[in-house]
Design a protein around this motif. Structure first.
Motif, mmCIF file in Angstrom:
data_model
loop_
_atom_site.group_PDB
_atom_site.id
_atom_site.type_symbol
_atom_site.label_atom_id
_atom_site.label_comp_id
_atom_site.label_asym_id
_atom_site.label_seq_id
_atom_site.Cartn_x
_atom_site.Cartn_y
_atom_site.Cartn_z
ATOM 1 N N ASP A 1 -9.784 19.453 25.358
ATOM 2 C CA ASP A 1 -8.623 20.522 25.700
ATOM 3 C C ASP A 1 -7.463 19.658 24.964
ATOM 4 N N LYS A 2 -6.128 19.912 25.155
ATOM 5 C CA LYS A 2 -5.111 19.491 24.703
ATOM 6 C C LYS A 2 -4.602 18.275 25.121
ATOM 7 N N VAL B 1 -12.487 14.196 21.595
ATOM 8 C CA VAL B 1 -13.997 14.152 22.207
ATOM 9 C C VAL B 1 -14.709 15.252 21.698
ATOM 10 N N ALA B 2 -16.001 15.018 21.632
ATOM 11 C CA ALA B 2 -16.663 16.236 21.023
ATOM 12 C C ALA B 2 -16.853 17.384 22.234
ATOM 13 N N GLY C 1 -19.670 11.519 29.376
ATOM 14 C CA GLY C 1 -18.218 11.761 28.673
ATOM 15 C C GLY C 1 -16.989 10.973 29.511
ATOM 16 N N VAL C 2 -17.602 10.056 30.391
ATOM 17 C CA VAL C 2 -16.526 9.053 31.009
ATOM 18 C C VAL C 2 -16.533 7.870 30.446
ATOM 19 N N VAL C 3 -15.326 7.285 29.999
ATOM 20 C CA VAL C 3 -15.029 6.137 29.253
ATOM 21 C C VAL C 3 -15.801 4.930 30.322
ATOM 22 N N GLN D 1 -15.612 12.669 18.699
ATOM 23 C CA GLN D 1 -15.476 13.575 17.554
ATOM 24 C C GLN D 1 -14.761 13.005 16.379
ATOM 25 N N SER D 2 -13.443 12.384 16.781
ATOM 26 C CA SER D 2 -12.701 11.736 15.837
ATOM 27 C C SER D 2 -11.946 10.536 16.178
ATOM 28 N N SER D 3 -11.728 9.467 15.826
ATOM 29 C CA SER D 3 -11.125 8.366 16.352
ATOM 30 C C SER D 3 -11.067 7.333 15.094
#
Length: 570
Positions: A116-117, A132-133, A239-241, A391-393
């Motif tokens: 989300d945002k 995140v993807a 999805g958890v660091v 997804q992007s970083s």
């Protein structure tokens, strides 16, 4: 009575310090009391059209805006939260609620990805511009069950694993220093500090934390709330660091066991993206359970059997010794309603697993030395894998992350002077030196620590009395108490065993910080721990109200009060 010490009740100081007035009283929301209310109460408000999810969400956002400049418990509010709440209100009117979490605002720790945002950053500015993807499995299930993802809670940066030698618990570059709402000069304990403090500060209905070693249990302890650390594999970590995929888990912080059980009901289950969630299937345990049906009252204690692992955990660790009388008084009350408590149900080889004075995996104990051998490898591989899946970083590998930290967080020579790390990201440096190599030493260390911890708990749960009778215990009772700047030792062993544990509040120390009682169980015994944890909670019925003492402090790190309990309170 099966323990030798006489019992007596300690008169603890009242929740309000002399001459102090609570500067942040909780206001009513649309005329309804929301201070310390549980999920069932809020659902009754919704059902009777006394409150809407939109109104409740707005009230929490207003309170976050009021307290966050002082306590830094929330990293960011979801800008879409009010719109989500409004849509859920409309859905309720058309088709009814999805379940007990419908319209309930919940904060998630900043290492739990939400698509989300609100960027997921693990408290680090290095990941501020990453995306995140997809939702983490936990976030997706919360949304599916109608919860409102209110935003991300603050946390210790990278869950305490960026620095080892010098750090201030609950601090992140992005969110600042999380403060304790009972006394802002004192400890918050564990990396899920923002999650636990947000619940007790009445900034949300409940929150989600993560634990590698103590970061659900210890923050709950010092917030005076309920914390549930599930068995590794009960809840997906996708999805958890990561801190360590060997022993990471995800669990709830809540005011009551029923609220926590509602959340565990929602987030449990098998996930194709986390192989650990299949261990419930292979072990014969239920992959999903209606944990809220396990919540009980005091009557459930009749005939229940508990053990006290006295050696080290109760006999010498600092926090346990300090609060022993008050905790033993709880045992006396449990026995009065029919519980059976056995002393000296000890953990075999406890001194290999635990420093005798507390402080968890203290420096140079066998446990700590073996732990470092594999946890640094896990840290490298876990974070490196997470970064590559984004997804992007601008940062795509562990080496790039370390370089960013070294460039942007130069040594300041003093805690709190721009960054908390006195000598750089020292633990990241140790992890990087492993290059993520899983060699024979790695597997031997991991197996040693896991098997010794797992066997220790299982052995203690199968108690043999003096006459040779074998008694299968329902749980092990452990102290959940802080000791100055240090924390309860009562997390490292179940963490290494991958076993579940719960904590509940039972009292308050002279510095206003709550302390608690923990229960350990064997693998996938969450239902049993919830049953007996809620029964003891119903018996004790202790809840402290934070008074926000020293709310405007800027101390970093916290007051060091070791030996503390023998000095004058702040």
């Amino acid at each position: 009575m099966r323990y030798s010490l006489s019992l007596y009740t300690v008169s603890l100081l009242p929740g309000v310090l002399a001459g102090w007035t609570n500067p942040f009283p909780v206001q009513k929301c649309n005329g309804m009391i929301i201070e310390d209310v549980d999920i069932d109460t809020v659902q009754s408000y919704f059902h009777r059209d006394l409150l809407t999810a939109h109104q409740l969400t707005q009230c929490y956002i207003d309170r976050i805006n009021l307290l966050n400049p002082f306590f830094h418990t929330v990293i960011q509010v979801n800008p879409d939260a009010l719109g989500i709440a409004k849509a859920l209100d409309m859905e309720r009117g058309l088709t009814g609620p999805r379940g007990p979490l419908h319209g309930i605002p919940i904060l998630t720790k900043d290492n739990i990805a939400t698509a989300d945002k609100v960027p997921t950053t693990a408290g680090s500015l290095a990941l501020l511009n990453s995306t995140v993807a997809r939702d983490s499995h936990v976030a997706a299930l919360l949304r599916l069950n109608g919860a409102i993802l209110l935003g991300h809670a603050n946390m210790a940066e990278f869950a305490d694993y960026i620095a080892y030698d010098n750090y201030s618990e609950g601090y992140s570059d992005r969110g600042g220093q999380t403060r304790n709402c009972f006394n802002a000069t004192q400890q918050t304990s564990g990396s899920s500090s923002g999650s636990a403090q947000s619940v007790v500060c009445n900034l949300c209905m409940a929150a989600i934390g993560t634990e590698t070693d103590g970061s659900i249990l210890l923050p709950a302890m010092h917030a005076g709330i309920v914390g549930i650390k599930p068995t590794v594999g009960r809840v997906s970590r996708a999805g958890v660091v990561p801190g360590s995929l060997s022993q990471d888990t995800v669990g709830p912080h809540a005011r009551t066991f029923r609220d926590a059980a509602y959340i565990l009901d929602a987030i449990s289950g098998v996930d194709m993206r986390d192989n650990a969630t299949f261990t419930a299937v292979t072990s014969g345990a239920a992959t999903h359970a209606n944990f809220s049906e396990s919540v009980a009252n005091t009557t459930a204690l009749k005939g229940a059997k508990f053990g006290i692992p006295w050696d080290v955990l109760w006999s010498s660790t600092a926090g346990a010794v300090t609060h022993r009388a008050a905790l033993l008084d709880v045992f006396s009350r449990m026995e009065a309603v029919g519980a059976i408590i056995y002393n000296n149900t000890n953990i075999p080889q406890i001194r290999d697993l635990q420093n005798p004075y507390g402080w968890g995996d203290a420096l140079d104990t066998p446990m700590e030395l073996w732990a470092r051998t594999y946890l640094h490898v896990d840290l490298y591989n876990g974070i490196d894998g997470y970064l590559r899946d984004l997804q992007s970083s601008p940062i795509r590998s562990f080496e790039e992350l370390l370089a960013w930290e070294d460039t942007n967080n130069a040594s300041t020579g003093a805690l709190g002077g721009g960054d908390i790390w006195v000598s750089g990201a020292d633990n990241f440096e140790r992890a990087n030196a492993t290059h993520g190599v899983t060699d024979e030493a790695y597997y031997l260390a991991k197996l040693w620590r896991h098997e010794l911890s797992k066997t220790g708990i299982d052995t203690a749960l199968t108690h043999i009395t003096a006459d040779g009778t074998v008694v299968q215990l329902d749980g092990l009772l452990v102290p959940m108490t802080g000791a100055g700047p240090y924390d309860s030792p009562s997390s490292g062993i179940p963490a290494a065993a991958h076993y579940p544990a719960v904590t509940l509040p039972v009292g308050q120390d002279p510095w206003q910080l709550p302390f608690g009682l923990g229960i350990w169980g064997t693998a996938f015994s969450e239902a049993k721990l919830i049953r007996y944890g809620s029964a003891i909670d119903d018996l004790v019925r202790w809840r402290g109200k934070p008074q926000y003492y020293s709310y405007n402090t800027t101390k970093i790190p916290f007051d060091v009060r070791w030996p503390g309990f023998f000095d004058t309170p702040a």
